[in-house]
Design an enzyme around this catalytic site. Sequence first.
Site, PDB file in Angstrom:
ATOM      1  N   GLN A  49      11.745  36.130   4.466  1.00 19.25           N
ATOM      2  CA  GLN A  49      12.712  36.641   3.510  1.00 19.25           C
ATOM      3  C   GLN A  49      12.325  36.421   2.047  1.00 19.25           C
ATOM      4  O   GLN A  49      12.815  37.131   1.180  1.00 19.25           O
ATOM      5  CB  GLN A  49      14.095  36.043   3.796  1.00 19.25           C
ATOM      6  CG  GLN A  49      14.648  36.504   5.146  1.00 19.25           C
ATOM      7  CD  GLN A  49      15.996  35.891   5.458  1.00 19.25           C
ATOM      8  OE1 GLN A  49      16.060  34.781   5.981  1.00 19.25           O
ATOM      9  NE2 GLN A  49      17.068  36.581   5.158  1.00 19.25           N
ATOM     10  N   HIS A  56       7.397  48.292   8.817  1.00 23.64           N
ATOM     11  CA  HIS A  56       6.420  49.328   8.461  1.00 23.64           C
ATOM     12  C   HIS A  56       6.511  50.531   9.402  1.00 23.64           C
ATOM     13  O   HIS A  56       6.314  51.669   8.997  1.00 23.64           O
ATOM     14  CB  HIS A  56       4.992  48.765   8.506  1.00 23.64           C
ATOM     15  CG  HIS A  56       4.755  47.706   7.475  1.00 23.64           C
ATOM     16  ND1 HIS A  56       3.765  46.755   7.569  1.00 23.64           N
ATOM     17  CD2 HIS A  56       5.411  47.443   6.313  1.00 23.64           C
ATOM     18  CE1 HIS A  56       3.813  45.958   6.512  1.00 23.64           C
ATOM     19  NE2 HIS A  56       4.810  46.353   5.735  1.00 23.64           N
ATOM     20  N   ASP A  60       7.256  42.843   2.265  1.00 23.28           N
ATOM     21  CA  ASP A  60       5.850  42.798   1.837  1.00 23.28           C
ATOM     22  C   ASP A  60       5.659  41.900   0.610  1.00 23.28           C
ATOM     23  O   ASP A  60       4.683  41.154   0.526  1.00 23.28           O
ATOM     24  CB  ASP A  60       5.328  44.206   1.486  1.00 23.28           C
ATOM     25  CG  ASP A  60       5.125  45.063   2.733  1.00 23.28           C
ATOM     26  OD1 ASP A  60       5.453  44.595   3.844  1.00 23.28           O
ATOM     27  OD2 ASP A  60       4.639  46.204   2.587  1.00 23.28           O
ATOM     28  N   ARG A  62      15.952  23.594   2.658  1.00 22.97           N
ATOM     29  CA  ARG A  62      15.650  24.114   3.994  1.00 22.97           C
ATOM     30  C   ARG A  62      14.797  25.368   3.836  1.00 22.97           C
ATOM     31  O   ARG A  62      15.198  26.306   3.144  1.00 22.97           O
ATOM     32  CB  ARG A  62      16.932  24.431   4.772  1.00 22.97           C
ATOM     33  CG  ARG A  62      16.611  25.023   6.122  1.00 22.97           C
ATOM     34  CD  ARG A  62      17.809  25.250   7.038  1.00 22.97           C
ATOM     35  NE  ARG A  62      17.316  25.938   8.213  1.00 22.97           N
ATOM     36  CZ  ARG A  62      17.804  27.060   8.724  1.00 22.97           C
ATOM     37  NH1 ARG A  62      18.874  27.625   8.195  1.00 22.97           N
ATOM     38  NH2 ARG A  62      17.238  27.614   9.760  1.00 22.97           N
ATOM     39  N   HIS A  93      11.563  31.048  11.977  1.00 20.42           N
ATOM     40  CA  HIS A  93      12.724  31.794  11.481  1.00 20.42           C
ATOM     41  C   HIS A  93      12.400  33.288  11.623  1.00 20.42           C
ATOM     42  O   HIS A  93      12.302  34.020  10.635  1.00 20.42           O
ATOM     43  CB  HIS A  93      13.033  31.398  10.040  1.00 20.42           C
ATOM     44  CG  HIS A  93      14.428  31.716   9.586  1.00 20.42           C
ATOM     45  ND1 HIS A  93      15.294  30.756   9.097  1.00 20.42           N
ATOM     46  CD2 HIS A  93      15.118  32.887   9.524  1.00 20.42           C
ATOM     47  CE1 HIS A  93      16.450  31.330   8.753  1.00 20.42           C
ATOM     48  NE2 HIS A  93      16.359  32.625   9.007  1.00 20.42           N
ATOM     49  N   ASN A 147      15.446  29.011  14.557  1.00 20.01           N
ATOM     50  CA  ASN A 147      16.639  29.428  13.839  1.00 20.01           C
ATOM     51  C   ASN A 147      17.476  30.393  14.674  1.00 20.01           C
ATOM     52  O   ASN A 147      16.990  31.454  15.082  1.00 20.01           O
ATOM     53  CB  ASN A 147      16.269  30.122  12.530  1.00 20.01           C
ATOM     54  CG  ASN A 147      17.505  30.559  11.759  1.00 20.01           C
ATOM     55  OD1 ASN A 147      18.290  29.724  11.305  1.00 20.01           O
ATOM     56  ND2 ASN A 147      17.734  31.873  11.646  1.00 20.01           N
ATOM     57  N   GLU A 148      18.714  30.043  14.927  1.00 18.11           N
ATOM     58  CA  GLU A 148      19.717  30.941  15.515  1.00 18.11           C
ATOM     59  C   GLU A 148      19.226  31.808  16.671  1.00 18.11           C
ATOM     60  O   GLU A 148      19.235  33.046  16.573  1.00 18.11           O
ATOM     61  CB  GLU A 148      20.255  31.895  14.439  1.00 18.11           C
ATOM     62  CG  GLU A 148      21.070  31.264  13.359  1.00 18.11           C
ATOM     63  CD  GLU A 148      21.749  32.323  12.457  1.00 18.11           C
ATOM     64  OE1 GLU A 148      21.475  33.523  12.617  1.00 18.11           O
ATOM     65  OE2 GLU A 148      22.553  31.929  11.610  1.00 18.11           O
ATOM     66  N   ASN A 181      25.256  26.690  11.713  1.00 18.88           N
ATOM     67  CA  ASN A 181      25.459  27.777  10.737  1.00 18.88           C
ATOM     68  C   ASN A 181      26.817  28.414  10.981  1.00 18.88           C
ATOM     69  O   ASN A 181      27.201  28.659  12.122  1.00 18.88           O
ATOM     70  CB  ASN A 181      24.396  28.878  10.913  1.00 18.88           C
ATOM     71  CG  ASN A 181      23.011  28.433  10.462  1.00 18.88           C
ATOM     72  OD1 ASN A 181      22.808  27.291  10.061  1.00 18.88           O
ATOM     73  ND2 ASN A 181      22.059  29.345  10.541  1.00 18.88           N
ATOM     74  N   TYR A 235      29.403  31.593   9.232  1.00 17.72           N
ATOM     75  CA  TYR A 235      29.663  32.617   8.225  1.00 17.72           C
ATOM     76  C   TYR A 235      31.068  33.199   8.279  1.00 17.72           C
ATOM     77  O   TYR A 235      31.678  33.454   7.251  1.00 17.72           O
ATOM     78  CB  TYR A 235      28.640  33.760   8.334  1.00 17.72           C
ATOM     79  CG  TYR A 235      27.278  33.386   7.782  1.00 17.72           C
ATOM     80  CD1 TYR A 235      26.990  33.555   6.441  1.00 17.72           C
ATOM     81  CD2 TYR A 235      26.300  32.834   8.600  1.00 17.72           C
ATOM     82  CE1 TYR A 235      25.757  33.201   5.912  1.00 17.72           C
ATOM     83  CE2 TYR A 235      25.058  32.474   8.086  1.00 17.72           C
ATOM     84  CZ  TYR A 235      24.789  32.662   6.736  1.00 17.72           C
ATOM     85  OH  TYR A 235      23.580  32.298   6.223  1.00 17.72           O
ATOM     86  N   GLU A 281      23.506  26.411   7.284  1.00 14.00           N
ATOM     87  CA  GLU A 281      23.716  27.648   6.533  1.00 14.00           C
ATOM     88  C   GLU A 281      25.200  27.934   6.420  1.00 14.00           C
ATOM     89  O   GLU A 281      25.958  27.741   7.381  1.00 14.00           O
ATOM     90  CB  GLU A 281      23.096  28.883   7.220  1.00 14.00           C
ATOM     91  CG  GLU A 281      21.627  29.056   7.039  1.00 14.00           C
ATOM     92  CD  GLU A 281      21.091  30.294   7.745  1.00 14.00           C
ATOM     93  OE1 GLU A 281      21.797  31.331   7.781  1.00 14.00           O
ATOM     94  OE2 GLU A 281      19.970  30.220   8.259  1.00 14.00           O
TER      95      GLU A 281
END
Length: 492
Positions: A36, A56, A69, A94, A139, A183-184, A325, A327, A396
């Site tokens: 990311q 891509h 990219d 993190r 991740h 991760n998750e 985490n 949200y 998170e």
Amino acid sequence: MYLFILFCVLFLGPHLVFSETFPEYFKFAVSTSAYQVEGAWNLSGKGPSVWDWYTHTYPEKIADGSNGDIACDSYNKYEEDISFLQDLGVDYYRMSISWPRIFPSGYFNEINLEGVEYYLNLFKLLKAAGIEPLVTLYHWDLPLVYHNMGGWTNPLLADWFGEYARRCYELFGSYVKYWITLNEPQTTCTNAYSYGTFAPGYSLNGVATYICAYVHLLAHAKAYHIYHDEFYAEQQGKVSIVLVTYWGEPNNSSSEADVAAAKNFLQFSMGLLAHPIFIGNWPQVVIDEVDQKSELQGYTRSRLPKFTDEQVAYIKGTADFFGLNYYSTYMISDNTNAAEILYPPSYGTDIKITLGLNSSWPNSASSWLYNVPWGLRKLINWVSNQYNKPEIIITENGYSDDGSSIDDAGRIHYLNGHMCEVLRAISDDGCNVTGYTQWTMMDNFEWNAGYTERFGLIHVDFGSDNRTRTPKSFYEWFKNVVKTNTINCTGF
Ligand code: PNW
């Protein structure tokens, strides 16, 4: 007089003073992940990942046709990033390591020393700044070769991941004391392997969903045991996994069916990964429902792969804390109709629920993210009660804007509410939460939303060559909480 003071300390103290001060040991952090933020997708010896290939090949599957990219160009700008972290005063950062950056083929026959150097420099600078790295090994940026061999549906990936973890402990273990294996997995196994919305875009709902969870659990346990068998004595660190779920609130709390449905929802989402690690084996309700339904559907074996007794024992107890985490929240209703739907098989009809929202909840720039702070407190309590009061680190929690302004009052509102609920879970409910991590340090590539949803406490100008970073209003607000260790919860 003494009685009055005693009264104040005992009764008013916790409410007036303590409820707004985090415990002394409490740690604050911000988070990012390699794909990311790093960019440099094919530079300095890095190999391709499944997200490079996916963005891509299928740009139309990303909201703005973009990719990672260049992203925030943190591969080149990490020094500037660390000076922001230092200015914020956070205890932890993190971040994640890109597997194909250090092992370009995915295998261990070649190592990319430039990639290794990048992470070593980063860890050294963090240490010098007094910031503890909390490092996620994986991740979502799987080396492409493993995707070509079935990715998280191939049980051999557990061994390859274990070897990758071993190499990372060897290379970076003198700097890193907090490791997150994966991760998750919940998000990967649903979005990436069931609904086809994340790379690799598989729509294998109800079948790959459980195979994917199975392989993740074996991979996680392998990486945990390798650390404890081969490295712990010298390195003395902690290893865990990051798990996520929405909170599931019964739509009608006086309906027994809705209350049961909300319980099932939590077992199928959080329990699917957490139960094998913290208690042992799949949750019984998942075994019962998926086995029974598979039989009705005419399968010759259950869609839920089974663990052997050795595997149950191998996975059980493989977490030194709980990486949580959160949200958002859903209102859960029982859906008996779903029980009758046999085809196509799906994770959703296995759970037999309907997800709902409450129209009073403020939304964010993400369609799935509503501001429901009490869901976090309930989730922390649920995790504490289900899994025998583990140490919990919120790894998170965050809010998205559309990138149009650095005045992010909505984010301040969301995070103020959520951090107050964390505090209540500690001081009023006695849960053992030791840290809070905001997602994310800066706007970055938000998976299938591209750059259209921005979670950063720093704005990034993706139109500028140097990816100019500008703190949002929340930045100063958060900096003050970190500095004073206190938060104003009046009205929250
Ligand atoms: C997490 N959902 O993913 C990830 O760990 C981050 O990489 C990501 O940027 C962040 O949350 C914000 O999305 C999630 O649909 C993705 O509920 C999707 C969901 C939750 C978390």
